[in-house]
Scaffold this motif. Structure first.
Motif, PDB file in Angstrom:
ATOM      1  N   TYR A 147      27.639  30.847  -6.242  1.00 58.39           N
ATOM      2  CA  TYR A 147      28.278  31.677  -5.218  1.00 58.39           C
ATOM      3  C   TYR A 147      28.820  30.752  -4.134  1.00 58.39           C
ATOM      4  N   VAL A 148      30.080  30.913  -3.816  1.00 60.33           N
ATOM      5  CA  VAL A 148      30.720  30.097  -2.787  1.00 60.33           C
ATOM      6  C   VAL A 148      31.156  31.004  -1.643  1.00 60.33           C
ATOM      7  N   THR A 149      30.697  30.698  -0.441  1.00 66.91           N
ATOM      8  CA  THR A 149      31.061  31.471   0.752  1.00 66.91           C
ATOM      9  C   THR A 149      31.953  30.619   1.641  1.00 66.91           C
ATOM     10  N   PHE A 150      33.106  31.158   2.014  1.00 64.80           N
ATOM     11  CA  PHE A 150      34.059  30.453   2.858  1.00 64.80           C
ATOM     12  C   PHE A 150      33.898  30.893   4.311  1.00 64.80           C
ATOM     13  N   GLU A 151      34.368  30.067   5.223  1.00 69.44           N
ATOM     14  CA  GLU A 151      34.326  30.419   6.638  1.00 69.44           C
ATOM     15  C   GLU A 151      35.374  31.467   6.979  1.00 69.44           C
ATOM     16  N   ASP A 152      36.463  31.499   6.215  1.00 65.69           N
ATOM     17  CA  ASP A 152      37.567  32.427   6.484  1.00 65.69           C
ATOM     18  C   ASP A 152      37.784  33.315   5.266  1.00 65.69           C
ATOM     19  N   GLN A 153      37.830  34.622   5.485  1.00 62.07           N
ATOM     20  CA  GLN A 153      38.002  35.560   4.383  1.00 62.07           C
ATOM     21  C   GLN A 153      39.355  35.397   3.689  1.00 62.07           C
ATOM     22  N   GLU A 154      40.369  34.932   4.413  1.00 64.82           N
ATOM     23  CA  GLU A 154      41.689  34.772   3.826  1.00 64.82           C
ATOM     24  C   GLU A 154      41.703  33.722   2.721  1.00 64.82           C
ATOM     25  N   VAL A 155      40.791  32.748   2.804  1.00 61.02           N
ATOM     26  CA  VAL A 155      40.723  31.718   1.764  1.00 61.02           C
ATOM     27  C   VAL A 155      40.353  32.338   0.423  1.00 61.02           C
ATOM     28  N   VAL A 156      39.510  33.362   0.450  1.00 61.97           N
ATOM     29  CA  VAL A 156      39.106  34.036  -0.785  1.00 61.97           C
ATOM     30  C   VAL A 156      40.329  34.546  -1.534  1.00 61.97           C
ATOM     31  N   GLU A 157      41.256  35.169  -0.809  1.00 59.23           N
ATOM     32  CA  GLU A 157      42.448  35.719  -1.456  1.00 59.23           C
ATOM     33  C   GLU A 157      43.278  34.615  -2.095  1.00 59.23           C
ATOM     34  N   GLY A 158      43.391  33.470  -1.400  1.00 53.48           N
ATOM     35  CA  GLY A 158      44.150  32.358  -1.958  1.00 53.48           C
ATOM     36  C   GLY A 158      43.503  31.786  -3.208  1.00 53.48           C
ATOM     37  N   VAL A 159      42.190  31.631  -3.172  1.00 54.41           N
ATOM     38  CA  VAL A 159      41.472  31.095  -4.333  1.00 54.41           C
ATOM     39  C   VAL A 159      41.613  32.025  -5.531  1.00 54.41           C
ATOM     40  N   LEU A 160      41.551  33.332  -5.298  1.00 56.36           N
ATOM     41  CA  LEU A 160      41.660  34.300  -6.389  1.00 56.36           C
ATOM     42  C   LEU A 160      43.076  34.351  -6.968  1.00 56.36           C
ATOM     43  N   ARG A 161      44.060  33.986  -6.172  1.00 53.61           N
ATOM     44  CA  ARG A 161      45.446  34.013  -6.652  1.00 53.61           C
ATOM     45  C   ARG A 161      45.753  32.857  -7.602  1.00 53.61           C
ATOM     46  N   LYS A 162      44.989  31.785  -7.528  1.00 56.66           N
ATOM     47  CA  LYS A 162      45.258  30.631  -8.383  1.00 56.66           C
ATOM     48  C   LYS A 162      45.007  31.004  -9.838  1.00 56.66           C
ATOM     49  N   ASP A 163      45.970  30.642 -10.710  1.00 47.31           N
ATOM     50  CA  ASP A 163      45.909  31.057 -12.114  1.00 47.31           C
ATOM     51  C   ASP A 163      44.688  30.506 -12.834  1.00 47.31           C
ATOM     52  N   GLN A 164      44.380  29.218 -12.630  1.00 49.76           N
ATOM     53  CA  GLN A 164      43.275  28.614 -13.360  1.00 49.76           C
ATOM     54  C   GLN A 164      42.575  27.572 -12.492  1.00 49.76           C
ATOM     55  N   HIS A 165      41.265  27.618 -12.514  1.00 49.42           N
ATOM     56  CA  HIS A 165      40.456  26.627 -11.806  1.00 49.42           C
ATOM     57  C   HIS A 165      39.798  25.711 -12.828  1.00 49.42           C
ATOM     58  N   LEU A 166      40.118  24.424 -12.763  1.00 45.15           N
ATOM     59  CA  LEU A 166      39.521  23.428 -13.653  1.00 45.15           C
ATOM     60  C   LEU A 166      38.662  22.489 -12.812  1.00 45.15           C
ATOM     61  N   LEU A 167      37.382  22.499 -13.072  1.00 51.84           N
ATOM     62  CA  LEU A 167      36.453  21.655 -12.318  1.00 51.84           C
ATOM     63  C   LEU A 167      36.522  20.235 -12.867  1.00 51.84           C
ATOM     64  N   GLN A 168      36.940  19.299 -12.033  1.00 51.20           N
ATOM     65  CA  GLN A 168      37.037  17.914 -12.475  1.00 51.20           C
ATOM     66  C   GLN A 168      36.513  16.979 -11.388  1.00 51.20           C
ATOM     67  N   ASP A 169      35.866  15.932 -11.832  1.00 50.14           N
ATOM     68  CA  ASP A 169      35.266  14.958 -10.928  1.00 50.14           C
ATOM     69  C   ASP A 169      34.922  13.725 -11.761  1.00 50.14           C
ATOM     70  N   LYS A 170      34.933  12.563 -11.135  1.00 47.34           N
ATOM     71  CA  LYS A 170      34.626  11.335 -11.880  1.00 47.34           C
ATOM     72  C   LYS A 170      33.204  11.345 -12.437  1.00 47.34           C
ATOM     73  N   ARG A 171      32.359  12.196 -11.884  1.00 50.71           N
ATOM     74  CA  ARG A 171      30.991  12.295 -12.381  1.00 50.71           C
ATOM     75  C   ARG A 171      30.867  13.227 -13.581  1.00 50.71           C
ATOM     76  N   LEU A 172      31.961  13.897 -13.939  1.00 49.99           N
ATOM     77  CA  LEU A 172      31.987  14.775 -15.106  1.00 49.99           C
ATOM     78  C   LEU A 172      32.780  14.105 -16.226  1.00 49.99           C
ATOM     79  N   SER A 173      32.354  14.301 -17.462  1.00 52.56           N
ATOM     80  CA  SER A 173      33.010  13.645 -18.601  1.00 52.56           C
ATOM     81  C   SER A 173      34.354  14.285 -18.951  1.00 52.56           C
ATOM     82  N   ARG A 174      34.542  15.534 -18.568  1.00 53.06           N
ATOM     83  CA  ARG A 174      35.798  16.239 -18.838  1.00 53.06           C
ATOM     84  C   ARG A 174      35.995  17.339 -17.817  1.00 53.06           C
ATOM     85  N   ARG A 175      37.127  18.036 -17.938  1.00 51.63           N
ATOM     86  CA  ARG A 175      37.405  19.155 -17.040  1.00 51.63           C
ATOM     87  C   ARG A 175      36.775  20.431 -17.607  1.00 51.63           C
ATOM     88  N   TYR A 176      36.228  21.250 -16.730  1.00 55.46           N
ATOM     89  CA  TYR A 176      35.570  22.498 -17.147  1.00 55.46           C
ATOM     90  C   TYR A 176      36.282  23.686 -16.517  1.00 55.46           C
TER      91      TYR A 176
END
Length: 361
Positions: A83-112
């Motif tokens: 669960y991720v809680t933002f300081e501003d409710q408007e950010v939620v709408e922007g995050v939900l509008r994004k077509d695809q979220h791919l979790l990537q980081d140098k500590r991960l072997s691939r994108r999830y």
């Protein structure tokens, strides 16, 4: 009539625990509008605090339509869910509008890939389904296929593989739906490969199976190869759609049927003809998918439990719910032996449960 049964996921022995709105409750409600639910977090790969840090970074990035993160709740009681809680409710709408979220980081072997949904109490978040793997017996060792499925869907919990090829899978509905789509695609690919090579279905490795199992597998693969579109829905959403939006499950020149397996319903859309039928089936599939997405955003479910009640008390409560249903035409009642599920909008479900509470005093 005695004390009313419990409401919600947990059972409350004496009374409905639907509290009056207080300052504290209002604060929680306001906070929930700034919270999103993340499914598909790769569990067990890193330390929990490291994964929480990676999630924080992801949802703060502008390229992900993110913003200032107030809190990340991870791990939770649901594997692969945060669960991720933002300081501003408007950010939620922007995050939900994004077509695809791919979790990537140098500590991960691939994108999830992550599934991001709006937070709502009692959303259709965690379901259980029993999958039949029998049609793959002629092509794979089922134990190897299950291992591949676990790597494909790390956020899901898999039960033991049964001798008849069935396996219970539990997790978030979006993750389960993606696994079903993966298996359907795999079945269709195998069928097309056999057709191109002009070969009967063969088992390249592993122990020989009984003749009956092989025959069932061939029949299943032939069925999978039909000119049809498939949509996997949450069963409660399917019932709600069937009751309140029946035209969504009806279309010209197509046959739409649903097969329910616990919390999951697989909807098959078959066209009447070749090219035109396929186009109509695809159009119907897109309409069903679109309706499902919209319903997932607005629907919630409350459970009225009475499993420890006598048969007569259960019957009285069921009759009461049916009688009050006329006052709340927008909610759907799904009666079971030990409980009644109430499906509808947040306001509709709350008002119905309050009405039941008042009349059961």
């Amino acid at each position: 009539m005695g004390a009313p049964p419990g409401v919600g996921i947990r059972e409350f022995p004496a009374t409905f625990t639907l509290c009056a709105i207080s300052a504290q409750a209002a604060g929680r409600a306001a906070r929930s509008t700034r919270t999103i639910v993340i499914a598909g977090v790769p569990a067990g790969l890193l330390q929990d605090d490291v994964m929480a840090d990676i999630l924080t970074i992801h949802f703060q990035m502008s390229r992900n339509n993110g913003g200032d993160v107030e809190e990340v709740a991870y791990p939770t009681r649901d594997k692969g869910v945060a669960y991720v809680t933002f300081e501003d409710q408007e950010v939620v709408e922007g995050v939900l509008r994004k077509d695809q979220h791919l979790l990537q980081d140098k500590r991960l072997s691939r994108r999830y890939p992550l599934t991001v949904t709006r937070f709502c109490h009692n959303v259709f978040l965690r379901v259980t389904s029993t999958l039949s793997m029998a049609l793959f017996r002629d092509h794979f060792l089922l134990e190897d296929l299950v291992e591949e499925m676990k790597k494909q869907s790390p956020a899901l919990n898999f039960g033991p593989l049964q001798p008849d090829g069935q396996i219970a899978v539990r997790g978030s509905f979006p993750a389960l739906r993606e696994l079903r789509e993966f298996l359907l695609f795999k079945a269709k690919s195998l069928s097309e490969e056999d057709k191109r090579e002009g070969k009967p279905h063969q088992r390249p490795r592993g122990k020989p199976q009984q003749h009956r199992g092989a025959t069932e597998a061939r029949n299943s693969l032939r069925d999978a190869h039909r000119e049809a579109e498939v949509v996997v829905l949450d069963t409660d959403i399917y019932h709600y759609m069937k009751c309140f939006h029946p035209k969504t499950l009806q279309a010209n020149d197509v046959v739409i049927s649903g097969v329910t397996d616990g919390d999951i319903t697989t909807v098959c859309i078959e066209g009447a003809g070749r090219k035109a039928g396929a186009e109509h089936a695809l159009r119907a599939k897109r309409m069903i998918e679109s309706s499902s997405v919209e319903l997932q955003k607005i629907l919630r479910k409350e459970r009225i439990c009475f499993k420890e009640r006598s048969r007569a008390e259960k019957q009285r409560y069921k009759q009461l719910c049916e009688r009050l249903k006329a006052r709340h035409p927008e909610v759907l009642l799904l009666p079971y032996d030990t409980h009644i599920d109430v499906v509808g909008t947040s306001a509709g479900v709350f008002e119905f449960a309050e009405d039941v509470r008042r009349h059961s005093r």
